[in-house]
Motif scaffolding. Structure first.
Motif, short mmCIF file in Angstrom:
data_model
loop_
_atom_site.label_atom_id
_atom_site.label_comp_id
_atom_site.label_asym_id
_atom_site.label_seq_id
_atom_site.Cartn_x
_atom_site.Cartn_y
_atom_site.Cartn_z
N LEU A 185 -105.38 5.21 36.28
CA LEU A 185 -105.29 4.03 35.44
C LEU A 185 -106.64 3.70 34.80
N ARG A 186 -106.61 3.33 33.51
CA ARG A 186 -107.83 2.90 32.82
C ARG A 186 -107.56 1.56 32.15
N PRO A 187 -107.99 0.45 32.77
CA PRO A 187 -107.77 -0.86 32.16
C PRO A 187 -108.61 -1.04 30.91
N ALA A 188 -108.13 -1.87 29.99
CA ALA A 188 -108.86 -2.15 28.76
C ALA A 188 -109.18 -3.63 28.63
N THR A 189 -108.19 -4.49 28.88
CA THR A 189 -108.40 -5.93 28.75
C THR A 189 -107.64 -6.68 29.83
N PHE A 190 -108.16 -7.84 30.17
CA PHE A 190 -107.48 -8.76 31.09
C PHE A 190 -107.82 -10.17 30.67
N GLU A 191 -106.85 -11.05 30.75
CA GLU A 191 -107.10 -12.46 30.43
C GLU A 191 -106.24 -13.34 31.34
N MET A 192 -106.86 -14.40 31.82
CA MET A 192 -106.16 -15.41 32.61
C MET A 192 -106.60 -16.78 32.09
N SER A 193 -105.67 -17.69 31.90
CA SER A 193 -106.02 -19.03 31.47
C SER A 193 -105.10 -20.05 32.11
N TYR A 194 -105.62 -21.23 32.37
CA TYR A 194 -104.81 -22.32 32.93
C TYR A 194 -105.48 -23.65 32.65
N GLY A 200 -113.36 -7.29 29.49
CA GLY A 200 -113.21 -6.09 28.69
C GLY A 200 -113.79 -4.90 29.42
N PHE A 201 -113.28 -3.71 29.14
CA PHE A 201 -113.73 -2.50 29.82
C PHE A 201 -114.17 -1.45 28.81
N ALA A 202 -115.14 -0.65 29.22
CA ALA A 202 -115.52 0.56 28.50
C ALA A 202 -115.39 1.70 29.49
N GLY A 203 -114.41 2.56 29.27
CA GLY A 203 -114.10 3.54 30.30
C GLY A 203 -113.56 2.83 31.51
N ARG A 204 -114.15 3.07 32.65
CA ARG A 204 -113.73 2.39 33.88
C ARG A 204 -114.80 1.42 34.39
N VAL A 247 -117.56 -9.99 29.96
CA VAL A 247 -116.90 -11.06 30.71
C VAL A 247 -117.15 -12.37 29.96
N ALA A 248 -116.09 -13.10 29.68
CA ALA A 248 -116.20 -14.39 29.01
C ALA A 248 -115.50 -15.44 29.86
N LEU A 249 -116.25 -16.46 30.27
CA LEU A 249 -115.71 -17.50 31.13
C LEU A 249 -115.77 -18.85 30.42
N VAL A 250 -114.71 -19.63 30.55
CA VAL A 250 -114.67 -21.01 30.04
C VAL A 250 -114.16 -21.90 31.17
N PRO A 251 -114.98 -22.88 31.62
CA PRO A 251 -116.36 -23.15 31.23
C PRO A 251 -117.31 -22.07 31.76
N ASN A 252 -118.39 -21.86 31.05
CA ASN A 252 -119.33 -20.80 31.38
C ASN A 252 -120.46 -21.37 32.24
N LYS A 253 -120.18 -21.52 33.52
CA LYS A 253 -121.17 -22.06 34.44
C LYS A 253 -121.95 -20.94 35.11
N PRO A 254 -123.23 -21.13 35.37
CA PRO A 254 -123.99 -20.10 36.08
C PRO A 254 -123.48 -19.96 37.51
N PRO A 255 -123.61 -18.78 38.09
CA PRO A 255 -123.16 -18.59 39.47
C PRO A 255 -123.90 -19.52 40.42
N SER A 256 -123.23 -19.91 41.47
CA SER A 256 -123.87 -20.74 42.49
C SER A 256 -125.02 -19.97 43.13
N PRO A 257 -126.14 -20.63 43.41
CA PRO A 257 -127.25 -19.93 44.09
C PRO A 257 -126.85 -19.43 45.48
N GLU A 258 -125.76 -19.97 46.02
CA GLU A 258 -125.28 -19.53 47.33
C GLU A 258 -124.45 -18.26 47.26
N ALA A 259 -124.02 -17.88 46.05
CA ALA A 259 -123.14 -16.73 45.90
C ALA A 259 -123.90 -15.42 46.04
N ILE A 260 -123.23 -14.41 46.61
CA ILE A 260 -123.80 -13.07 46.68
C ILE A 260 -123.89 -12.50 45.26
#
Length: 287
Positions: A102-111, A123-127, A132-145
């Motif tokens: 399998l070679r994915p090209a696009t994925f979108e989720m909204s709610y 979006g993908f290039a090859g595998r 990556v586009a996020l709305v709202p576009n918040k920076p990752p939590s400093p606690e996140a890996i």
């Protein structure tokens, strides 16, 4: 409905089930297709969503396959606490099925969350994840890996991951590790065999009356907060996927998905599944 009164915990579990439901209908794989069965051209399904035994919503899926490419759209709607909690999400994915896999090209989720709109686009290039586009576009939590470049290589988006569930022979349907990136978090899904379960049909389909039950362990890799996995309210070690073989179409379809928690289980169960096989044969699975 009193048990749903566990508030944010119950809502997060139900929402988690819906996200898992983003693409739980599996298309046939290159290996499955090799069993002298061509790819179906269309698959439509309706699932019922429940929490603690109470029906709380529906999940609808429509997928198409033609010329070595797949596209799928789905929608989930949840209403609980007599309408006090409502959630609706839309999902879509596309890509190619090649000899190499399998070679994915696009994925979108909204709610929509109250008055806030939330969306994820990948979006993908090859595998490899290329955008990556996020709305709202918040920076990752400093606690996140922190996500590393290697975390975004050879991964599937949630839709593509569930399509990959069908990339198996009967001997290894529940023996695999699927790497997933959902736009924020990178995790692995570890499948292992749990049981075989007889199935009773009110409407005979002509397909085997048995489910193969896989235990699925959710293993966080990056993008997550470690504290979220200390005494979590979802049992990430014992998620279940019950798969049903449809030999006439050359596929496995998820028939039931269960996410357990101390306050009850969120369950997605097939209500109707309609398949158009490559020879235009119509196959209906109905509860």
């Amino acid at each position: 409905m009193a048990n749903l009164g566990a508030g944010a915990r119950g809502r997060s579990i139900v929402r988690g089930l819906v996200v898992v439901a983003a693409a739980t209908v599996a298309w046939p794989s290159e290996r499955a297709a090799a069993l002298d069965t061509a790819w179906p051209s269309q698959l439509s399904a309706v699932y019922k969503l429940s929490f603690n035994g109470f029906e709380v919503g529906t999940y609808r899926f429509d997928g198409h396959f033609a010329n070595g490419a797949y596209s799928a759209v789905s929608k989930a709607e949840v209403s609980a606490l007599f309408g006090a909690f409502k959630w609706a999400g839309n999902f879509s994915g596309s890509g190619a099925l090649e000899a190499a896999g399998l070679r994915p090209a696009t994925f979108e989720m909204s709610y929509k969350k109250k008055k806030k709109f939330v969306s994820v686009k990948i979006g993908f290039a090859g595998r490899t994840v290329s955008s990556v586009a996020l709305v709202p576009n918040k920076p990752p939590s400093p606690e996140a890996i922190k996500l590393k470049p290697e975390n975004l290589k050879n991964v599937f988006d949630p839709m593509a991951a569930m399509i990959t569930v069908s990339d198996a022979r009967p001997s290894d349907a529940c023996n695999r590790v699927i790497p997933v990136f959902d736009g924020k978090q990178r995790y692995d899904l570890h499948f292992s065999f749990k049981a075989r379960e007889p199935l009773t049909e009110r409407y005979p389909s002509g397909q085997p009356k048995e489910l193969i039950v896989c235990r699925v362990k959710y293993v966080p890799i990056a993008g997550h907060k470690p504290k979220d996995f200390v005494d979590p309210w979802i049992d990430y070690n014992n998620i279940e996927f019950a798969l049903r073989a449809v030999p006439k179409a050359g596929i496995y379809v998820p028939y039931r998905v269960t996410i357990p928690s101390p306050i009850g289980s969120a369950v997605m169960t097939a209500d109707t599944i309609n398949i158009t096989a490559a020879n235009n044969q119509q196959i209906a699975l109905k509860q």
